[in-house]
Design a protein around this motif. Structure first.
Motif, PDB file in Angstrom:
ATOM      1  N   GLY A  68      18.658   7.241  -0.369  1.00 14.29           N
ATOM      2  CA  GLY A  68      18.522   5.887  -1.355  1.00 14.29           C
ATOM      3  C   GLY A  68      18.206   4.738  -0.510  1.00 14.29           C
ATOM      4  O   GLY A  68      17.461   4.005  -0.824  1.00 14.29           O
ATOM      5  N   ASN A  69      19.034   4.494   0.588  1.00 17.38           N
ATOM      6  CA  ASN A  69      18.653   3.649   1.707  1.00 17.38           C
ATOM      7  C   ASN A  69      17.191   3.591   1.950  1.00 17.38           C
ATOM      8  O   ASN A  69      16.629   2.619   2.312  1.00 17.38           O
ATOM      9  N   ARG A  70      16.739   4.624   2.588  1.00 17.72           N
ATOM     10  CA  ARG A  70      15.460   4.906   3.119  1.00 17.72           C
ATOM     11  C   ARG A  70      14.442   4.593   2.046  1.00 17.72           C
ATOM     12  O   ARG A  70      13.221   4.137   2.153  1.00 17.72           O
ATOM     13  N   LEU A  71      14.693   4.810   0.877  1.00 14.25           N
ATOM     14  CA  LEU A  71      13.725   5.093  -0.333  1.00 14.25           C
ATOM     15  C   LEU A  71      13.527   3.331  -0.681  1.00 14.25           C
ATOM     16  O   LEU A  71      12.574   2.807  -0.997  1.00 14.25           O
ATOM     17  N   ARG A  72      14.938   2.481  -0.765  1.00 14.64           N
ATOM     18  CA  ARG A  72      14.677   1.200  -0.781  1.00 14.64           C
ATOM     19  C   ARG A  72      14.241   0.392   0.232  1.00 14.64           C
ATOM     20  O   ARG A  72      13.471  -0.565  -0.029  1.00 14.64           O
ATOM     21  N   GLN A  73      14.249   0.947   1.388  1.00 12.72           N
ATOM     22  CA  GLN A  73      13.462   0.243   2.645  1.00 12.72           C
ATOM     23  C   GLN A  73      12.161   0.407   2.510  1.00 12.72           C
ATOM     24  O   GLN A  73      11.444  -0.470   2.744  1.00 12.72           O
ATOM     25  N   SER A  74      11.471   1.306   2.055  1.00 12.56           N
ATOM     26  CA  SER A  74      10.142   1.967   1.749  1.00 12.56           C
ATOM     27  C   SER A  74       9.679   1.037   0.750  1.00 12.56           C
ATOM     28  O   SER A  74       8.548   0.324   0.849  1.00 12.56           O
ATOM     29  N   MET A  75      10.306   0.738  -0.199  1.00 13.98           N
ATOM     30  CA  MET A  75      10.016   0.032  -1.413  1.00 13.98           C
ATOM     31  C   MET A  75       9.635  -1.541  -0.928  1.00 13.98           C
ATOM     32  O   MET A  75       8.736  -2.251  -1.159  1.00 13.98           O
ATOM     33  N   GLU A  76      10.700  -2.012  -0.174  1.00 12.08           N
ATOM     34  CA  GLU A  76      10.771  -3.415   0.432  1.00 12.08           C
ATOM     35  C   GLU A  76       9.576  -3.558   1.393  1.00 12.08           C
ATOM     36  O   GLU A  76       8.941  -4.654   1.290  1.00 12.08           O
ATOM     37  N   LYS A  77       9.350  -2.267   2.135  1.00  8.51           N
ATOM     38  CA  LYS A  77       8.084  -2.592   3.009  1.00  8.51           C
ATOM     39  C   LYS A  77       6.922  -2.650   2.175  1.00  8.51           C
ATOM     40  O   LYS A  77       5.851  -3.471   2.738  1.00  8.51           O
ATOM     41  N   LEU A  78       6.680  -1.739   1.272  1.00  6.65           N
ATOM     42  CA  LEU A  78       5.402  -1.801   0.359  1.00  6.65           C
ATOM     43  C   LEU A  78       5.241  -3.019  -0.232  1.00  6.65           C
ATOM     44  O   LEU A  78       4.321  -3.834  -0.138  1.00  6.65           O
ATOM     45  N   GLU A  79       6.531  -3.754  -0.665  1.00  4.49           N
ATOM     46  CA  GLU A  79       6.235  -4.955  -1.341  1.00  4.49           C
ATOM     47  C   GLU A  79       5.741  -6.120  -0.388  1.00  4.49           C
ATOM     48  O   GLU A  79       5.105  -6.756  -0.511  1.00  4.49           O
ATOM     49  N   LYS A  80       6.275  -5.883   0.856  1.00  2.58           N
ATOM     50  CA  LYS A  80       5.860  -6.984   2.051  1.00  2.58           C
ATOM     51  C   LYS A  80       4.454  -6.776   2.248  1.00  2.58           C
ATOM     52  O   LYS A  80       3.730  -7.696   2.632  1.00  2.58           O
ATOM     53  N   GLU A  81       4.088  -5.386   2.239  1.00  2.43           N
ATOM     54  CA  GLU A  81       2.593  -5.189   2.768  1.00  2.43           C
ATOM     55  C   GLU A  81       1.597  -5.207   1.608  1.00  2.43           C
ATOM     56  O   GLU A  81       0.414  -4.974   1.799  1.00  2.43           O
ATOM     57  N   ALA A  82       1.928  -5.330   0.540  1.00  7.76           N
ATOM     58  CA  ALA A  82       0.971  -5.254  -0.622  1.00  7.76           C
ATOM     59  C   ALA A  82      -0.049  -5.954  -0.754  1.00  7.76           C
ATOM     60  O   ALA A  82      -1.251  -5.706  -0.767  1.00  7.76           O
ATOM     61  N   PRO A  83       0.196  -7.504  -0.314  1.00  3.00           N
ATOM     62  CA  PRO A  83      -0.897  -8.229  -0.016  1.00  3.00           C
ATOM     63  C   PRO A  83      -1.927  -7.872   0.844  1.00  3.00           C
ATOM     64  O   PRO A  83      -3.298  -8.073   0.877  1.00  3.00           O
ATOM     65  N   THR A  84      -1.740  -7.167   2.038  1.00  5.30           N
ATOM     66  CA  THR A  84      -2.441  -7.041   3.045  1.00  5.30           C
ATOM     67  C   THR A  84      -3.116  -5.548   3.120  1.00  5.30           C
ATOM     68  O   THR A  84      -3.835  -5.111   3.700  1.00  5.30           O
ATOM     69  N   ILE A  85      -2.870  -4.722   2.206  1.00  6.62           N
ATOM     70  CA  ILE A  85      -3.219  -3.390   1.908  1.00  6.62           C
ATOM     71  C   ILE A  85      -4.450  -3.346   0.863  1.00  6.62           C
ATOM     72  O   ILE A  85      -4.215  -4.100  -0.109  1.00  6.62           O
ATOM     73  N   SER A  86      -5.208  -2.354   0.823  1.00  9.00           N
ATOM     74  CA  SER A  86      -6.184  -1.881  -0.357  1.00  9.00           C
ATOM     75  C   SER A  86      -5.315  -1.658  -1.677  1.00  9.00           C
ATOM     76  O   SER A  86      -4.366  -0.930  -1.604  1.00  9.00           O
ATOM     77  N   GLU A  87      -6.111  -1.911  -2.603  1.00 11.73           N
ATOM     78  CA  GLU A  87      -5.564  -1.384  -3.801  1.00 11.73           C
ATOM     79  C   GLU A  87      -5.109  -0.024  -4.024  1.00 11.73           C
ATOM     80  O   GLU A  87      -4.250   0.485  -4.501  1.00 11.73           O
ATOM     81  N   ALA A  88      -6.267   0.851  -3.402  1.00 10.80           N
ATOM     82  CA  ALA A  88      -6.127   2.315  -3.401  1.00 10.80           C
ATOM     83  C   ALA A  88      -4.770   2.755  -2.803  1.00 10.80           C
ATOM     84  O   ALA A  88      -4.024   3.584  -3.129  1.00 10.80           O
ATOM     85  N   GLU A  89      -4.709   2.366  -1.545  1.00 13.50           N
ATOM     86  CA  GLU A  89      -3.628   2.504  -0.733  1.00 13.50           C
ATOM     87  C   GLU A  89      -2.393   2.137  -1.450  1.00 13.50           C
ATOM     88  O   GLU A  89      -1.049   2.802  -1.372  1.00 13.50           O
ATOM     89  N   ARG A  90      -2.088   0.832  -1.947  1.00 17.50           N
ATOM     90  CA  ARG A  90      -1.042   0.304  -2.713  1.00 17.50           C
ATOM     91  C   ARG A  90      -0.786   1.414  -3.822  1.00 17.50           C
ATOM     92  O   ARG A  90       0.482   1.706  -3.982  1.00 17.50           O
ATOM     93  N   THR A  91      -1.629   1.840  -4.674  1.00 17.76           N
ATOM     94  CA  THR A  91      -1.386   2.688  -5.727  1.00 17.76           C
ATOM     95  C   THR A  91      -0.884   4.118  -5.341  1.00 17.76           C
ATOM     96  O   THR A  91      -0.021   4.499  -5.671  1.00 17.76           O
ATOM     97  N   ARG A  92      -1.404   4.502  -4.036  1.00 17.34           N
ATOM     98  CA  ARG A  92      -0.956   5.738  -3.591  1.00 17.34           C
ATOM     99  C   ARG A  92       0.407   5.680  -3.341  1.00 17.34           C
ATOM    100  O   ARG A  92       1.155   6.538  -3.350  1.00 17.34           O
ATOM    101  N   ARG A  93       0.629   4.557  -2.382  1.00 16.23           N
ATOM    102  CA  ARG A  93       2.227   4.590  -1.976  1.00 16.23           C
ATOM    103  C   ARG A  93       3.091   4.369  -3.075  1.00 16.23           C
ATOM    104  O   ARG A  93       4.205   4.839  -3.117  1.00 16.23           O
TER     105      ARG A  93
END
Length: 171
Positions: A68-93
């Motif tokens: 659960g902690n790893r999942l939460r960290q991954s979600m937070e990481k994606l949220e932070k990186e969302a503006p800098t990654i492509s739409e396709a990469e964001r959708t995949r993650r």
């Protein structure tokens, strides 16, 4: 509401017991009360069962918390990186994280179901032992009635401590 019906049924049973004595007075009846919740909370076998369950499920619970902690960290990481990654990469993650979240929730439900089942089994075993002890006290001390649920009771009829002590002694 079922507790109320049990109390009413026990009151009716007590009334029937009083009526069945015929000319005997209520003071000649020997009545006992056992607080089942207290027995399951304070008796050594109940505490041992609780410790056993905690030990049995500790590893799975720790692993689930870590996941659960790893999942939460991954979600937070994606949220932070969302503006800098492509739409396709964001959708995949996001899809991967959604699948991981579903798997996590499934494992959590399984853990809770397994824990509840084992808890029921352990409590049933303790309840059965307590029931035998209550029956033994009933027979040995010649009680007319022992109840386990009551709206009100006098401390002089409360035999819960004797039941707990007998369970702790291993009787």
């Amino acid at each position: 509401m079922s507790s109320l019906f049990k109390t009413i049924a026990q009151t009716l049973a007590l009334t029937a017991a009083l009526g069945a004595t015929g000319t005997a007075s209520a003071q000649e009846l020997k009545i006992g009360y056992v607080n089942g919740e207290r027995v399951l909370r304070e008796a050594a076998p109940a505490k041992a069962a609780q410790a056993k369950l905690e030990a049995e499920f500790k590893k799975r619970e720790t692993e689930l918390n870590d996941t659960g902690n790893r999942l939460r960290q991954s979600m937070e990481k994606l949220e932070k990186e969302a503006p800098t990654i492509s739409e396709a990469e964001r959708t995949r993650r996001q899809r991967e994280l959604s699948e991981q979240e579903r798997d996590f929730q499934r494992k959590r439900r399984e853990l809770l179901e397994d824990l509840n089942q084992r808890k029921s089994e352990e409590l049933a075993a303790v309840s059965e032992r307590a029931s035998k002890v209550i029956k033994q006290i009933f027979d040995q001390e010649k009680y007319d009635l022992i109840i386990t649920e009551a709206a009100f009771f006098s401390p002089r009829v409360d035999i819960t401590k004797r039941v707990i002590d007998a369970l702790n002694a291993g009787k």
